[in-house]
Scaffold this motif. Structure first.
Motif, PDB file in Angstrom:
ATOM      1  N   VAL A 137       0.880  -1.062  -0.168  1.00 46.39           N
ATOM      2  CA  VAL A 137      -0.030   0.090  -0.121  1.00 46.39           C
ATOM      3  C   VAL A 137       0.986   1.252  -0.084  1.00 46.39           C
ATOM      4  CG1 VAL A 137      -1.907  -1.171   1.233  1.00 46.39           C
ATOM      5  CG2 VAL A 137      -0.210   0.144   2.679  1.00 46.39           C
ATOM      6  N   GLU A 138       0.251   2.278  -0.495  1.00 47.84           N
ATOM      7  CA  GLU A 138       0.880   3.711  -0.117  1.00 47.84           C
ATOM      8  C   GLU A 138      -0.317   4.537   0.794  1.00 47.84           C
ATOM      9  OE1 GLU A 138       2.723   6.757  -3.395  1.00 47.84           O
ATOM     10  OE2 GLU A 138       0.766   6.531  -3.642  1.00 47.84           O
ATOM     11  N   GLU A 139       0.480   4.889   1.840  1.00 49.46           N
ATOM     12  CA  GLU A 139      -0.342   5.770   2.626  1.00 49.46           C
ATOM     13  C   GLU A 139      -0.746   7.202   2.145  1.00 49.46           C
ATOM     14  OE1 GLU A 139       1.799   6.250   6.461  1.00 49.46           O
ATOM     15  OE2 GLU A 139       1.363   4.384   7.129  1.00 49.46           O
ATOM     16  N   VAL A 140      -2.051   7.504   2.476  1.00 41.88           N
ATOM     17  CA  VAL A 140      -2.782   8.722   2.088  1.00 41.88           C
ATOM     18  C   VAL A 140      -3.184   9.313   3.355  1.00 41.88           C
ATOM     19  CG1 VAL A 140      -4.175  10.025   0.720  1.00 41.88           C
ATOM     20  CG2 VAL A 140      -3.421   7.897  -0.289  1.00 41.88           C
ATOM     21  N   GLU A 141      -2.408  10.401   3.861  1.00 35.31           N
ATOM     22  CA  GLU A 141      -2.737  11.045   5.157  1.00 35.31           C
ATOM     23  C   GLU A 141      -3.830  12.251   4.885  1.00 35.31           C
ATOM     24  OE1 GLU A 141       0.176  11.839   8.060  1.00 35.31           O
ATOM     25  OE2 GLU A 141       1.611  10.303   7.002  1.00 35.31           O
ATOM     26  N   PHE A 142      -4.572  12.617   5.713  1.00 32.39           N
ATOM     27  CA  PHE A 142      -5.599  13.586   5.957  1.00 32.39           C
ATOM     28  C   PHE A 142      -5.369  14.439   6.895  1.00 32.39           C
ATOM     29  CE2 PHE A 142      -7.803  10.209   3.324  1.00 32.39           C
ATOM     30  CZ  PHE A 142      -8.141  10.979   2.272  1.00 32.39           C
TER      31      PHE A 142
END
Length: 120
Positions: A115-120
């Protein structure tokens, strides 16, 4: 950075406590001793709690039983991970890693993915 996620189910012949103990006390140190061979930058074990909260969330959404734990392993890039996996050192370590996992993981009921993290 990319991350390998492994959602783990224990072997049927061991309890969750035995699974988590082996994973934490045997496999974790073994993994960390060899993390450099895999090019791993960080390793985290998340041990599932036996909690009515988990039971309630699962029941309210019609979900499957919980995994016994989740492993997260960080790497610099997909290319670096592939290079490490193709090394002669990894060719020697790979079978040992899988053999140790077989002591506590039911691979047929587990899952792994990048996976690749996507931060909000």
């Amino acid at each position: 950075m990319i991350k390998l996620i492994m959602c783990l189910k224990r072997r049927e012949d061991i309890s969750r406590e035995e699974f988590q103990s082996y994973w934490r006390d045997k496999h974790g140190p073994f993994f960390m001793e060899n993390a450099h061979v895999m090019g791993s930058k960080k390793y985290v074990q998340s041990h599932t709690l036996s909690s009515p909260l988990n039971d309630g969330m699962r029941a309210s959404r019609g979900m499957q039983d919980a995994y016994d734990g989740v492993a997260e392993v960080w790497f610099e890039s997909e290319e670096q991970l592939m290079a490490a996996m193709g090394s002669s050192e990894m060719a020697e370590l790979g079978p040992k890693l899988v053999a140790d996992e077989n002591n506590f993981i039911d691979h047929s009921k587990s899952s792994a993915f990048i996976v690749e993290e996507v931060e909000f």
